[in-house]
Motif scaffolding. Structure first.
Motif, short mmCIF file in Angstrom:
data_model
loop_
_atom_site.label_atom_id
_atom_site.label_comp_id
_atom_site.label_asym_id
_atom_site.label_seq_id
_atom_site.Cartn_x
_atom_site.Cartn_y
_atom_site.Cartn_z
N ALA A 129 0.83 -1.20 0.00
CA ALA A 129 0.00 0.00 0.00
C ALA A 129 0.87 1.26 0.00
CB ALA A 129 -0.93 -0.01 1.21
N ALA A 130 1.93 1.25 0.82
CA ALA A 130 2.82 2.41 0.88
C ALA A 130 3.60 2.55 -0.43
CB ALA A 130 3.78 2.27 2.06
N VAL A 133 1.55 4.26 -3.19
CA VAL A 133 1.52 5.71 -3.02
C VAL A 133 2.85 6.33 -3.48
CG1 VAL A 133 1.37 7.58 -1.32
CG2 VAL A 133 -0.14 5.59 -1.13
N THR A 136 3.23 6.38 -7.33
CA THR A 136 2.25 7.14 -8.11
C THR A 136 2.82 8.52 -8.45
OG1 THR A 136 0.39 6.02 -7.04
CG2 THR A 136 -0.06 8.13 -8.12
N LYS A 138 3.20 12.49 -9.43
CA LYS A 138 2.45 13.66 -8.99
C LYS A 138 1.40 14.06 -10.03
CE LYS A 138 6.12 15.55 -6.06
NZ LYS A 138 7.03 16.70 -5.84
N ALA A 142 -2.18 6.32 -10.98
CA ALA A 142 -1.41 5.32 -10.22
C ALA A 142 -1.10 4.13 -11.12
CB ALA A 142 -2.22 4.88 -9.01
#
Length: 249
Positions: A129-130, A133, A136, A138, A142
């Motif tokens: 999950a981290a 993020v 992904t 800016k 994603a």
């Protein structure tokens, strides 16, 4: 009889001192060079830049240690090509596709590695999950797929995540491989620790290659593959205080 003046004697002494210091520094740097001879991909070895020169007579028929995903294996050299490529086969241990071939045949300190904790399902989920993020961009969507490897490197749990991102229209790459290394700072808390960024236009990104305790200090090094527009390269990195330092390429 020719007699040297005091200034000339001092100059010679200084040269001698600086030469000795330079020789000692060079010898120290050489002694610290990791014993990595080549990378092994699908049974074929590619010599790393800066590795010792390959001697076909001495290498053919010799068995060498290999580091593969944190474990050890023994690899026997059957031939050395004109361009430094090695062919051979595993005679014991791992049969994985990605390994680091060492220039010495010795057991690396893997007894501590066997005693290291293994990641739990929750750690794997939290790390992924981290990583999503962190990978992904800016500006943009994603990634639809990421690959995550979690292991204890001898200091803490780390996660290495990789994906493919769309490349800029200005470059020659169709896509770019992105890699991020995250460290577990606390239970369930994963923070980006290292993120390689290409500085050259022809670099099409990075991907995780393998890991292992190359120098036997109890901490695993990591190896990354570098995809370029016209070739492939590799970097072996060692964990430092707040990032990773290149020790072989």
């Amino acid at each position: 009889m020719y007699r040297r003046t005091l200034p000339s004697i001092l100059v010679l002494a200084a040269i001698s001192v600086f030469s000795s210091v330079g020789d000692a520094a060079a010898a120290k740097a050489k002694a610290k060079r990791p014993p990595i001879l080549a990378v092994l991909t699908d049974g074929v070895g590619e010599k790393l830049y800066g590795a010792p020169k390959l001697n076909k007579v001495l290498l053919v028929g010799k068995t060498l240690s290999a580091i593969c995903d944190g474990g050890t294996a023994t690899w026997k050299v059957s031939d050395v090509g004109d361009k430094g490529e090695l062919t051979g086969r595993f005679v014991s241990g791992s049969k994985t596709k990605h390994c680091l071939l060492l220039s010495v045949n010795r057991e690396i300190a893997h007894a501590p590695a066997k005693a290291r904790p293994t990641p739990t399902d929750k750690q794997l989920t939290d790390a992924k999950a981290a990583a999503l993020v962190a990978l992904t961009p800016k500006k943009g969507d994603a990634p639809t797929k990421i690959d995550v490897v979690v292991f204890h490197d001898g200091e803490s749990f780390i996660a290495i995540a990789q994906t493919k991102l769309a490349a800029s229209d200005k470059g020659s790459c169709t896509d770019k491989g992105a890699v991020v290394v995250l460290a577990e700072k606390a239970e369930g808390a994963w923070k980006p620790f290292f993120r390689p960024q290409p500085k050259q236009k022809n670099v099409c990104g990075y991907s995780f290659f393998t890991h292992g305790d190359v120098d036997g200090d109890g901490k695993d090094e990591i190896a990354l593959r570098i995809d370029k527009a016209d070739e492939v390269g590799y970097r072996v990195l060692k964990r430092s205080k707040g990032s990773y330092d290149v020790i072989a390429r």
